[in-house]
Design an enzyme around this catalytic site. Sequence first.
Site, PDB file in Angstrom:
ATOM      1  N   ARG A  35      28.521  -8.751  11.358  1.00 43.71           N
ATOM      2  CA  ARG A  35      28.557  -9.376  12.694  1.00 43.71           C
ATOM      3  C   ARG A  35      27.727 -10.654  12.764  1.00 43.71           C
ATOM      4  O   ARG A  35      28.074 -11.573  13.507  1.00 43.71           O
ATOM      5  CB  ARG A  35      28.081  -8.377  13.744  1.00 43.71           C
ATOM      6  CG  ARG A  35      29.131  -7.311  13.992  1.00 43.71           C
ATOM      7  CD  ARG A  35      28.663  -6.249  14.933  1.00 43.71           C
ATOM      8  NE  ARG A  35      29.758  -5.367  15.297  1.00 43.71           N
ATOM      9  CZ  ARG A  35      29.626  -4.250  15.978  1.00 43.71           C
ATOM     10  NH1 ARG A  35      28.435  -3.864  16.384  1.00 43.71           N
ATOM     11  NH2 ARG A  35      30.677  -3.524  16.271  1.00 43.71           N
ATOM     12  N   LYS A 198      45.666  11.731  17.834  1.00 44.30           N
ATOM     13  CA  LYS A 198      46.318  12.236  19.037  1.00 44.30           C
ATOM     14  C   LYS A 198      47.265  11.257  19.716  1.00 44.30           C
ATOM     15  O   LYS A 198      47.000  10.053  19.748  1.00 44.30           O
ATOM     16  CB  LYS A 198      45.236  12.601  20.063  1.00 44.30           C
ATOM     17  CG  LYS A 198      44.410  13.788  19.655  1.00 44.30           C
ATOM     18  CD  LYS A 198      43.350  14.026  20.701  1.00 44.30           C
ATOM     19  CE  LYS A 198      42.607  15.318  20.421  1.00 44.30           C
ATOM     20  NZ  LYS A 198      41.534  15.517  21.385  1.00 44.30           N
ATOM     21  N   GLY A 354      39.339   1.171  15.870  1.00 44.54           N
ATOM     22  CA  GLY A 354      38.845   2.442  15.348  1.00 44.54           C
ATOM     23  C   GLY A 354      38.992   2.654  13.857  1.00 44.54           C
ATOM     24  O   GLY A 354      38.606   1.804  13.049  1.00 44.54           O
ATOM     25  N   GLY A 377      36.905  -1.024  20.867  1.00 48.85           N
ATOM     26  CA  GLY A 377      37.358  -0.780  22.244  1.00 48.85           C
ATOM     27  C   GLY A 377      38.071  -1.978  22.839  1.00 48.85           C
ATOM     28  O   GLY A 377      39.096  -1.842  23.512  1.00 48.85           O
TER      29      GLY A 377
HETATM   30  P1  AMP Z   1      42.121   7.821  15.681  1.00 49.55           P
HETATM   31  O1  AMP Z   1      40.655   7.633  15.943  1.00 49.55           O
HETATM   32  O2  AMP Z   1      42.902   8.308  16.843  1.00 49.55           O
HETATM   33  O3  AMP Z   1      42.724   6.602  15.026  1.00 49.55           O
HETATM   34  O4  AMP Z   1      42.217   9.048  14.647  1.00 49.55           O
HETATM   35  C1  AMP Z   1      41.760   8.913  13.346  1.00 49.55           C
HETATM   36  C2  AMP Z   1      41.595  10.280  12.754  1.00 49.55           C
HETATM   37  O5  AMP Z   1      42.844  10.943  12.712  1.00 49.55           O
HETATM   38  C3  AMP Z   1      41.089  10.237  11.344  1.00 49.55           C
HETATM   39  O6  AMP Z   1      39.798  10.799  11.307  1.00 49.55           O
HETATM   40  C4  AMP Z   1      42.090  11.081  10.559  1.00 49.55           C
HETATM   41  O7  AMP Z   1      41.472  11.976   9.668  1.00 49.55           O
HETATM   42  C5  AMP Z   1      42.797  11.858  11.652  1.00 49.55           C
HETATM   43  N1  AMP Z   1      44.143  12.303  11.222  1.00 49.55           N
HETATM   44  C6  AMP Z   1      45.097  11.571  10.667  1.00 49.55           C
HETATM   45  N2  AMP Z   1      46.153  12.344  10.340  1.00 49.55           N
HETATM   46  C7  AMP Z   1      45.845  13.603  10.692  1.00 49.55           C
HETATM   47  C8  AMP Z   1      46.526  14.854  10.585  1.00 49.55           C
HETATM   48  N3  AMP Z   1      47.742  14.933  10.071  1.00 49.55           N
HETATM   49  N4  AMP Z   1      45.904  15.956  11.049  1.00 49.55           N
HETATM   50  C9  AMP Z   1      44.670  15.861  11.570  1.00 49.55           C
HETATM   51  N5  AMP Z   1      43.986  14.707  11.692  1.00 49.55           N
HETATM   52  C10 AMP Z   1      44.550  13.595  11.253  1.00 49.55           C
END
Ligand code: AMP
Length: 396
Positions: A35, A198, A354, A377
Amino acid sequence: MQTIDNFNFENKKALIRVDFNVPLDAEFNVTDTTRIEAAKPSIIKVLEDGGSCVLMSHLGRPKGQKNESMSLQHILTVASDIIGVQLKFVEDCVGEKAEKAVAELAPGEVLLLENLRFYAEEEKGDEHFAEQLSKLGDIYINDAFGTAHRAHASTTIVANYFSGNKCFGYLLAKEIDSIDKVMKSGEKPVTAILGGAKVSSKITIIENILDKINHLIIGGGMTYTFIKAQGGQIGSSICEDDKQQLALDILNKAKEKGVEVHLPVDVIAADKFDNDANKQTVAVDEIQDGWQGLDVGPESMDRFKQVIKLSKTILWNGPVGVFEMESFNKGTIAIGNAIDEATKEGAFSLVGGGDSVAAVKQFGFEDKVSYVSTGGGAMLESLEGKTLPGIAAILK
Ligand code: AMP
């Protein structure tokens, strides 16, 4: 867009909101200087014009209290080395001491103010506090994308006191430009790759980008809500049951808008959420009970690669598997490789928000994509179509 290049800073004092919120170890050494390096070009431009810089930032979460462990004094030596100028420091960010230090600042000099968040007024976006900050420079530059989605005193409110004398620094301008390249002027075909855990955390992004893209690749934990909603068997894979209707609505909307949705066809299923689990490659909609999909399979990777290869504009947000475990990182690496190839062929690729940034860094794709966003964010809110207050305040 008013950028730093529209101004000449000769004999001017530039008040620059930077993001020096860097990680420190137990001995207060800076463990990642990204940064600080990112803020350098704007600082150098002001100095080369014959001006001086007053830098303001937050560090950590002192919650409105003075806290020596979060003093910006800890970064003084490292920042001086990186910028190539011995930075001056003042133990306050508003009031008499700060104003005196600014008055004594000569062209070519850089002053670092103490942590803005030692005052609760900063995060509250307090008018009086912002007015006090505004006394510390002739021209206001916002170069902190990471906080551009916050209406804080130093990121937004202070800009009201610099009518005509405010602009974006190079870093912030580049972030805005990169997002615009995808969201407004992206050369077709435009492909978004969305992964992560999710559906619920990505829903606003999906809804906003459907009008702007031609292809939507869905991977990661999100996949299984879509597959179950379509009647597939997903075993013990991660799933948001209450979002199944939403998933079907997204697929319908995509169809109406002519967006091709690419879901995995096969997955690497595991008998537990563990790097050492037993694994098997199975059809995405035939996962047995007791098994969960943790990465995309080889057939899916091939299909995704074909789509990415033909794309001219690419947005990547979220890993397509549990990339933190070696056994399930192949899909995410394959996506990175495909984006690398497409970028070499002239596509514009933006990675942001993220965990995709962490994945890109971990697998060494940082220099192979066109742009990696620095603001988690702020990036997500931009993709959701929100106007960021810090950006609006400069444009006003
Ligand atoms: P996000 O912060 O929403 O981008 O989620 C990232 C996280 O999703 C990472 O820590 C991954 O390990 C998790 N992830 C990716 N694919 C899967 C999966 N098939 N089942 C569970 N977690 C997952």
